[in-house]
Design a protein around this motif. Structure first.
Motif, PDB file in Angstrom:
ATOM      1  N   ALA A 182     -15.677   1.632  -9.674  1.00 10.49           N
ATOM      2  CA  ALA A 182     -14.987   1.464  -8.393  1.00 10.49           C
ATOM      3  C   ALA A 182     -13.509   1.181  -8.603  1.00 10.49           C
ATOM      4  O   ALA A 182     -12.652   1.712  -7.879  1.00 10.49           O
ATOM      5  N   ASP A 183     -13.187   0.343  -9.599  1.00 12.70           N
ATOM      6  CA  ASP A 183     -11.781   0.058  -9.890  1.00 12.70           C
ATOM      7  C   ASP A 183     -11.060   1.307 -10.362  1.00 12.70           C
ATOM      8  O   ASP A 183      -9.911   1.565  -9.984  1.00 12.70           O
ATOM      9  N   ASP A 242       1.008  -2.950  -9.232  1.00 15.56           N
ATOM     10  CA  ASP A 242      -0.299  -2.344  -9.017  1.00 15.56           C
ATOM     11  C   ASP A 242      -1.303  -2.576 -10.134  1.00 15.56           C
ATOM     12  O   ASP A 242      -2.516  -2.598  -9.863  1.00 15.56           O
ATOM     13  N   GLN A 278      -7.230  -1.709 -14.548  1.00 16.31           N
ATOM     14  CA  GLN A 278      -7.920  -0.871 -13.570  1.00 16.31           C
ATOM     15  C   GLN A 278      -8.956   0.051 -14.210  1.00 16.31           C
ATOM     16  O   GLN A 278      -9.971   0.362 -13.591  1.00 16.31           O
ATOM     17  N   LYS A 318     -11.829   4.376  -9.645  1.00 14.70           N
ATOM     18  CA  LYS A 318     -11.672   5.262  -8.487  1.00 14.70           C
ATOM     19  C   LYS A 318     -10.506   4.798  -7.617  1.00 14.70           C
ATOM     20  O   LYS A 318      -9.703   5.617  -7.143  1.00 14.70           O
ATOM     21  N   ARG A 319     -10.387   3.487  -7.429  1.00 13.82           N
ATOM     22  CA  ARG A 319      -9.270   2.964  -6.646  1.00 13.82           C
ATOM     23  C   ARG A 319      -7.939   3.295  -7.322  1.00 13.82           C
ATOM     24  O   ARG A 319      -6.978   3.681  -6.650  1.00 13.82           O
ATOM     25  N   TYR A 320      -7.900   3.137  -8.650  1.00 14.41           N
ATOM     26  CA  TYR A 320      -6.668   3.489  -9.367  1.00 14.41           C
ATOM     27  C   TYR A 320      -6.314   4.945  -9.120  1.00 14.41           C
ATOM     28  O   TYR A 320      -5.169   5.276  -8.811  1.00 14.41           O
ATOM     29  N   SER A 334     -18.806  -1.701 -10.885  1.00 12.63           N
ATOM     30  CA  SER A 334     -17.532  -2.330 -10.519  1.00 12.63           C
ATOM     31  C   SER A 334     -16.381  -1.679 -11.263  1.00 12.63           C
ATOM     32  O   SER A 334     -15.309  -1.442 -10.695  1.00 12.63           O
ATOM     33  N   ARG A 346       0.814  -1.219   0.000  1.00  8.54           N
ATOM     34  CA  ARG A 346       0.000   0.000   0.000  1.00  8.54           C
ATOM     35  C   ARG A 346       0.845   1.266   0.000  1.00  8.54           C
ATOM     36  O   ARG A 346       0.400   2.321  -0.456  1.00  8.54           O
ATOM     37  N   GLN A 364      -7.141   6.935  -6.671  1.00  9.83           N
ATOM     38  CA  GLN A 364      -6.838   7.276  -5.280  1.00  9.83           C
ATOM     39  C   GLN A 364      -5.603   6.572  -4.742  1.00  9.83           C
ATOM     40  O   GLN A 364      -4.888   7.128  -3.898  1.00  9.83           O
ATOM     41  N   GLU A 365      -5.335   5.333  -5.207  1.00 12.94           N
ATOM     42  CA  GLU A 365      -4.275   4.537  -4.604  1.00 12.94           C
ATOM     43  C   GLU A 365      -3.052   4.323  -5.497  1.00 12.94           C
ATOM     44  O   GLU A 365      -1.934   4.211  -4.991  1.00 12.94           O
TER      45      GLU A 365
END
Length: 384
Positions: free
Chosen positions: A225-226, A269, A336, A228-230, A222, A39, A232-233
């Motif tokens: 969401a992926d 990632d 992603q 958004k995760r890409y 879905s 992370r 943000q993270e």
């Protein structure tokens, strides 16, 4: 001389390899992060394992022989030297296919699909599935020249690729890309030169509309969401390279371990590996790719491509008319940023093939070569 095409043979001086090994031996390691699960970035022990293999077992000359065996060339276009692979099929009716890599990839992204595309009869296909391949290194990447002036953005690359295919004598050809290669290939599709039969993408740069977000079905939610995760993270590297690429350039030029960790983070990632790229890629494959940034010192120039692309973006770029060029699209579940068929239908007028795959990620040609090749065959079968 301008407009000429010259053979290019790699023979890296042993002194350069010795210098690399000495640098690896002098690495000053960071301490472990407080959370060593990926992370915060690549875990210390994983990079140490990669570097130990690099220093003690890796053989660059194997990669060098592979590249030389395919056939490498250079030519000057728009004031810069362009390095490319040119691999002709033994099947004379083969379709010319221009394939463009991304970051942190290279021409080696296509290592597992080259023979399948060039020699289909040896891999479950027919002679009618054959391609002649042209695989260039983006300016500032690999063994292409490093831009010394601003302006080398995806549009300028697309124009250069059109010149390259003309210079090679191809009157009708197709194009494929992922990552930055997808952006360049999409621009070619929007330009729609008469010679371009169609394109294939395994990544589609797009921004969902407010209506698409509001009306998303379960599968599309879905995907959102992926994405958004890409953002943000996983996208810190992109934001830095779009805004301050020179701040990381010094580390990428001077430290092989710094370069390796920066690239490894993407293998970690955005591949379909659950954060364990060693499950998908061999150490040799990852290090071969890293070497195509280390040896020619293109880590710095490659990340500046993000800044150039960001400078070129306008509102008009984000509101393109529907593309009419025939297109095939492959969506791999580990990618992603994905789009649904109906989102694709809103952006492309002539989708000749659309496939979704349960395995594979951002580096699709390396992660799922058989599915990747099958989709290319299906895409261009009706366009030859």
């Amino acid at each position: 001389m301008p407009n000429t095409i010259q053979p290019f043979v790699l023979d890296i001086p042993q002194a350069d390899l010795d210098d690399l090994k000495a640098r690896l031996s002098r690495t000053r390691w960071p301490t472990k992060s407080s959370v060593e699960d990926g992370r915060q970035g690549p875990p210390l022990l994983k990079i140490q394992a990669l570097v130990a293999y690099w220093a003690e077992q890796y053989d660059w000359r194997c990669c060098e022989r592979l590249l030389n065996g395919w056939g490498q060339y250079v030519t000057e276009i728009d004031g810069i030297s362009i390095h490319f692979l040119h691999i002709r099929s033994p099947h004379k009716e083969a379709m010319p296919l221009l394939m463009t890599h991304g970051w942190p990839g290279s021409v080696l992204e296509f290592r597992h699909v080259i023979d399948r595309l060039v020699n289909p009869t040896e891999h479950g296909g027919t002679a009618e599935d054959a391609f002649h391949l042209v695989i260039p290194s983006l300016p500032g990447f690999g063994f292409s020249g490093k831009p010394e002036e601003s302006g080398w953005n995806p549009m300028r690359v697309a124009m250069a690729w059109k010149v390259l295919m003309q210079r090679l004598g191809y009157e009708r050809w197709s194009a494929q890309g992922g990552d930055w290669g997808a952006m360049v290939t999409m621009i070619l599709g929007q330009m729609a030169p008469n010679e371009l039969a169609g394109i294939h993408l395994n990544f589609v740069p797009f921004q969902p509309t407010d209506a698409e977000v509001a009306n998303a079905d379960a599968s599309e939610k879905s995907m959102l969401a992926d994405a958004k995760r890409y953002d943000q993270e996983f996208s810190g590297y992109m934001k830095l390279q779009c805004s301050r690429p020179q701040s990381i350039a010094f580390s990428l030029a001077d430290s092989p371990v710094g370069l390796a960790a920066w690239i490894y983070a993407l293998f970690q990632d955005v591949s379909d590996s659950d954060g364990n790229p060693e499950w998908v890629f061999s150490f040799d494959e990852m290090i071969d790719d890293i070497m195509l940034y280390w040896l020619p010192n293109t880590g710095p120039s490659s990340v500046r491509f993000y800044w150039e692309a960001a400078q070129a973006m306008t509102d008009n770029d984000r509101e393109q008319q529907k593309m009419r060029t025939p297109i095939g699209i492959s969506m791999f579940s580990g990618e992603q940023v994905r789009l649904s068929r109906r989102w694709a239908d809103a952006r492309f007028d002539n989708i000749v093939h659309f496939a979704e795959h349960e395995k594979g990620g951002h580096f699709a040609a390396m992660e799922a070569p058989e599915a990747f090749v099958d989709d290319l065959r299906e895409t261009f079968r009706s366009l030859r």
